[in-house]
Motif scaffolding. Sequence first.
Motif, mmCIF file in Angstrom:
data_model
loop_
_atom_site.group_PDB
_atom_site.id
_atom_site.type_symbol
_atom_site.label_atom_id
_atom_site.label_comp_id
_atom_site.label_asym_id
_atom_site.label_seq_id
_atom_site.Cartn_x
_atom_site.Cartn_y
_atom_site.Cartn_z
ATOM 1 N N PHE A 82 54.137 -17.377 3.930
ATOM 2 C CA PHE A 82 53.870 -18.790 4.318
ATOM 3 C C PHE A 82 55.216 -18.656 5.649
ATOM 4 O O PHE A 82 55.626 -19.614 5.930
ATOM 5 C CB PHE A 82 54.461 -19.598 3.588
ATOM 6 N N ILE B 34 64.553 -8.862 0.693
ATOM 7 C CA ILE B 34 64.911 -10.010 0.113
ATOM 8 C C ILE B 34 63.651 -10.361 -0.717
ATOM 9 O O ILE B 34 63.680 -10.783 -1.928
ATOM 10 C CB ILE B 34 65.749 -10.909 0.871
ATOM 11 N N MET C 63 57.537 -19.673 -0.996
ATOM 12 C CA MET C 63 58.661 -20.528 -0.463
ATOM 13 C C MET C 63 59.768 -19.635 0.079
ATOM 14 O O MET C 63 60.347 -20.353 1.063
ATOM 15 C CB MET C 63 59.142 -20.997 -1.769
ATOM 16 N N ILE C 64 60.013 -18.493 -0.250
ATOM 17 C CA ILE C 64 61.239 -17.888 0.218
ATOM 18 C C ILE C 64 60.933 -17.214 1.786
ATOM 19 O O ILE C 64 61.705 -17.331 2.595
ATOM 20 C CB ILE C 64 61.722 -16.535 -0.409
ATOM 21 N N LEU D 106 58.872 -18.911 3.627
ATOM 22 C CA LEU D 106 58.958 -20.256 4.302
ATOM 23 C C LEU D 106 60.407 -20.507 4.734
ATOM 24 O O LEU D 106 60.654 -20.761 5.788
ATOM 25 C CB LEU D 106 58.351 -21.397 3.509
ATOM 26 N N ALA D 107 61.353 -20.201 3.512
ATOM 27 C CA ALA D 107 62.725 -20.439 4.011
ATOM 28 C C ALA D 107 63.274 -19.837 4.964
ATOM 29 O O ALA D 107 63.968 -20.512 6.177
ATOM 30 C CB ALA D 107 63.557 -20.302 2.784
ATOM 31 N N PHE D 108 63.095 -18.590 5.227
ATOM 32 C CA PHE D 108 63.548 -17.978 6.295
ATOM 33 C C PHE D 108 62.920 -18.310 7.683
ATOM 34 O O PHE D 108 63.574 -18.420 8.543
ATOM 35 C CB PHE D 108 63.267 -16.192 6.074
ATOM 36 N N GLN E 178 61.675 -21.361 8.190
ATOM 37 C CA GLN E 178 62.487 -22.398 8.687
ATOM 38 C C GLN E 178 63.895 -22.329 9.206
ATOM 39 O O GLN E 178 64.074 -23.021 10.287
ATOM 40 C CB GLN E 178 62.695 -23.367 7.517
ATOM 41 N N MET E 179 64.672 -21.289 8.856
ATOM 42 C CA MET E 179 66.023 -20.926 9.318
ATOM 43 C C MET E 179 65.643 -20.671 10.821
ATOM 44 O O MET E 179 66.712 -21.322 11.542
ATOM 45 C CB MET E 179 66.674 -19.908 8.451
ATOM 46 N N TYR F 106 64.966 -23.639 12.842
ATOM 47 C CA TYR F 106 66.046 -24.602 13.190
ATOM 48 C C TYR F 106 67.019 -23.896 14.208
ATOM 49 O O TYR F 106 67.689 -24.644 15.098
ATOM 50 C CB TYR F 106 66.754 -25.023 11.994
ATOM 51 N N VAL G 33 61.557 -26.890 -1.161
ATOM 52 C CA VAL G 33 62.744 -26.073 -1.436
ATOM 53 C C VAL G 33 63.551 -26.597 -3.005
ATOM 54 O O VAL G 33 64.067 -25.741 -3.504
ATOM 55 C CB VAL G 33 63.747 -26.268 -0.209
ATOM 56 N N VAL H 40 61.886 -25.149 -6.124
ATOM 57 C CA VAL H 40 62.057 -23.962 -6.139
ATOM 58 C C VAL H 40 63.479 -23.501 -6.614
ATOM 59 O O VAL H 40 63.773 -22.595 -7.307
ATOM 60 C CB VAL H 40 61.865 -22.856 -4.785
ATOM 61 N N SER I 264 71.923 -27.753 14.095
ATOM 62 C CA SER I 264 70.856 -27.043 13.503
ATOM 63 C C SER I 264 71.353 -26.104 12.450
ATOM 64 O O SER I 264 70.527 -25.863 11.705
ATOM 65 C CB SER I 264 70.511 -26.093 14.895
ATOM 66 N N SER J 41 70.736 -28.204 9.652
ATOM 67 C CA SER J 41 69.281 -28.068 8.997
ATOM 68 C C SER J 41 69.016 -26.726 8.287
ATOM 69 O O SER J 41 67.916 -26.805 7.269
ATOM 70 C CB SER J 41 68.396 -28.118 10.150
ATOM 71 N N MET J 42 69.639 -25.683 8.763
ATOM 72 C CA MET J 42 69.303 -24.447 7.911
ATOM 73 C C MET J 42 70.013 -24.526 6.332
ATOM 74 O O MET J 42 69.284 -23.729 5.835
ATOM 75 C CB MET J 42 69.838 -23.203 8.743
ATOM 76 N N TYR K 29 67.813 -24.268 3.391
ATOM 77 C CA TYR K 29 67.135 -23.076 3.198
ATOM 78 C C TYR K 29 67.965 -21.777 2.766
ATOM 79 O O TYR K 29 67.365 -20.995 2.094
ATOM 80 C CB TYR K 29 66.175 -22.674 4.369
ATOM 81 N N MET L 186 68.479 -22.126 -0.592
ATOM 82 C CA MET L 186 67.385 -21.599 -1.554
ATOM 83 C C MET L 186 67.144 -20.060 -1.478
ATOM 84 O O MET L 186 67.024 -19.585 -2.636
ATOM 85 C CB MET L 186 66.021 -22.299 -1.045
ATOM 86 N N LEU M 201 67.305 -17.792 -5.085
ATOM 87 C CA LEU M 201 66.229 -16.914 -5.137
ATOM 88 C C LEU M 201 66.723 -15.554 -5.329
ATOM 89 O O LEU M 201 66.100 -14.580 -6.348
ATOM 90 C CB LEU M 201 65.132 -17.026 -4.428
ATOM 91 N N ILE M 202 67.574 -15.174 -4.446
ATOM 92 C CA ILE M 202 68.284 -13.791 -4.681
ATOM 93 C C ILE M 202 68.899 -13.398 -6.156
ATOM 94 O O ILE M 202 68.456 -12.653 -6.833
ATOM 95 C CB ILE M 202 69.293 -13.595 -3.335
#
Lengths: 322, 305
Positions: A59, A119, A130-131, A133-135, A137-138, A141, B230, B233, B280, B283-284, B287, B290, B294-295
């Motif tokens: 995603f 990762i 989701m992960i 998606l997270a990357f 989104q980073m 931004y 986020v 999760v 910015s 905002s990161m 994530y 998260m 997750l790692i």
Amino acid sequence: MLTEKKFNLIIVLGIFAFSLIGYVINEPYFITLATKIVILGIAGCALNLILGFGGMVSFGHAMFFGVGSYVAAISAFHSMNGESINLIFFDFNGSNQMLFNWFLAVIFSMFFALVVGSISIRTSGVYFIMITLAFAQMTYYFSVGWTKYGGEDGLSTYVRNDLFSINTMLPLNFFIICFACLCFVGFILNWVINSNFGNFLKGCKENEEKMISLGLNPYTLKLTAFVISGAITGLAGALYVDLNRFVSPTSLSWQTSGELIVLVILGGSGRLFGPLLGAIVFILLEQFLGEVTENWQFWLGVILVLIVLYFPKGVSGLFIKD
Amino acid sequence: MSLQLFIEQLLNGIQFGFMLFLMSAGLTLIFGVMGLINLAHGSFFMIGAFSASFVAGLTGNFFLAILASLIFPALIGIMVEFSIIRKLYERDHLDQVLATFALILIFSEAIRYIFGAFPLFLDIPNILQGNILLPGEIVYSKYRLIIIIIGLFIALGLYFLINRTLLGIQIKAGQNDRQMIRVLGINISRLYTIVFAIGAALAGLAGALIGAIQSVEVGMGEPVLILAFVVIVIGGIGSIKGALIGALLIGVLDTMARLFLPIFFELIMETSQALSLGSSLASMSAYLLMALVLIFRPTGLFGKK
């Protein structure tokens, strides 16, 4: 009903014919639409490699699309304003050569895919969704905050890059360039999917344990597929910059990732050129509904829901016999 | 920076956290019980805000508006669950993502058609306007404090619902073994509808509460939705406790990063650049957290192995 080979041929020739018709009746807009279909189709087919064949629902593919876009745009931007980027060992002056900028875009998105993939592939299922998606989104931004290259407003490159001595500003010429890329990508993906590697990848999707007991390493297999997919998506991103002569953080947004998934499922995942048909249907629907009604998004949503509920194999499932 | 400012921002972070909790509680229950990835959850946030501002405009009563923000999303949720969502439970995540993505398009466009493209406003009632003096000379917005208190009550209520009622036992059983609960003769499709309606109502409430601080507009739900994902999760999917802790963690982290990062970067670069880079990076931050969680814990803090 068609065999998959015939289906692929018809789709590809259909797009080509569509743009030729645009040329003959002097409607450059048709050609632009066809070009957009080809570029998004390339990205969709690349996503399909990991999603349809590898069972990895990314995603965050907008990340690779956007990275490719930004790398190509930044290189073109510097070549235009003559300002060089200091890269410690040497100064990079940017480039207005398509081939070089594509190369850069592919290298960078490969690198991103390698890092993110190594990762993300440790997780699976919804956590993988989701992960990734997270990357993405980073990076989104980050691009919003990077005011040097336009931040939220995006970056304009004004002219298209050069390729040999072709006049790339003519719509048909640029279409043919993108079309050639599509054919190239199609051959590569076809080769990958039908190779031993491709079979192992499909095996990982069906049953990972079995692949391990065959002495294979699913992690490496999946990561390789992820990197190939990221690289091709990056190429599509670079082409998209040349088409629009503009890039903005939108190309990195989660909506873009969502749309790429839509292309894949709409066309039919797990078929080489399914996403290309997805791109045709999606862009023509968008165009057609947009002309008929102001609330076209509503009807697009309704059509998508109906397709998910009643055509689980996507639109290509209607034409191809198994 | 004064201690007062710091505590005020900390409270803002907690308030944001509780708002995220209202969103993520429903999301995590829906995923935990039905195995559904619901991208359209942000639409219920938006529908809640619009129904509240519609009812407030009609009656002038804020409390009726809040009531509407629970009822309308729940009703629409039940309708959608009946007609579309129900068919997606047995499908894979991919189909769910596409169908609920399409639902976002439908809901957003429908709301734009009904209410127009311009943002609406929802006024805070007089008795909740202004500030209140907290112990330690801290001046804080009454309304935001109320959001925190509502969030606390909802968290307690959900805890009670899950652990002390028959419905809660069924929900827990549904998370653990969907087949078994069906065999035991519990009406599973009714349970699914109820869980979906509760989730939609909570999202709607969050939308209305936030709508009074920001403006009520189409597309307001999606940024919150992504953060709520986020949260669940990080917390571990299906766990209400995880959602609460994840939400507070993200709320405070995000608010604090927005406060401190620009100040930090101002030390090493010029102000305008520091502001944009700081915000910015802020905002990161969610994530980044998260990805880190997750790692090290691939199924979240409180997720099942």
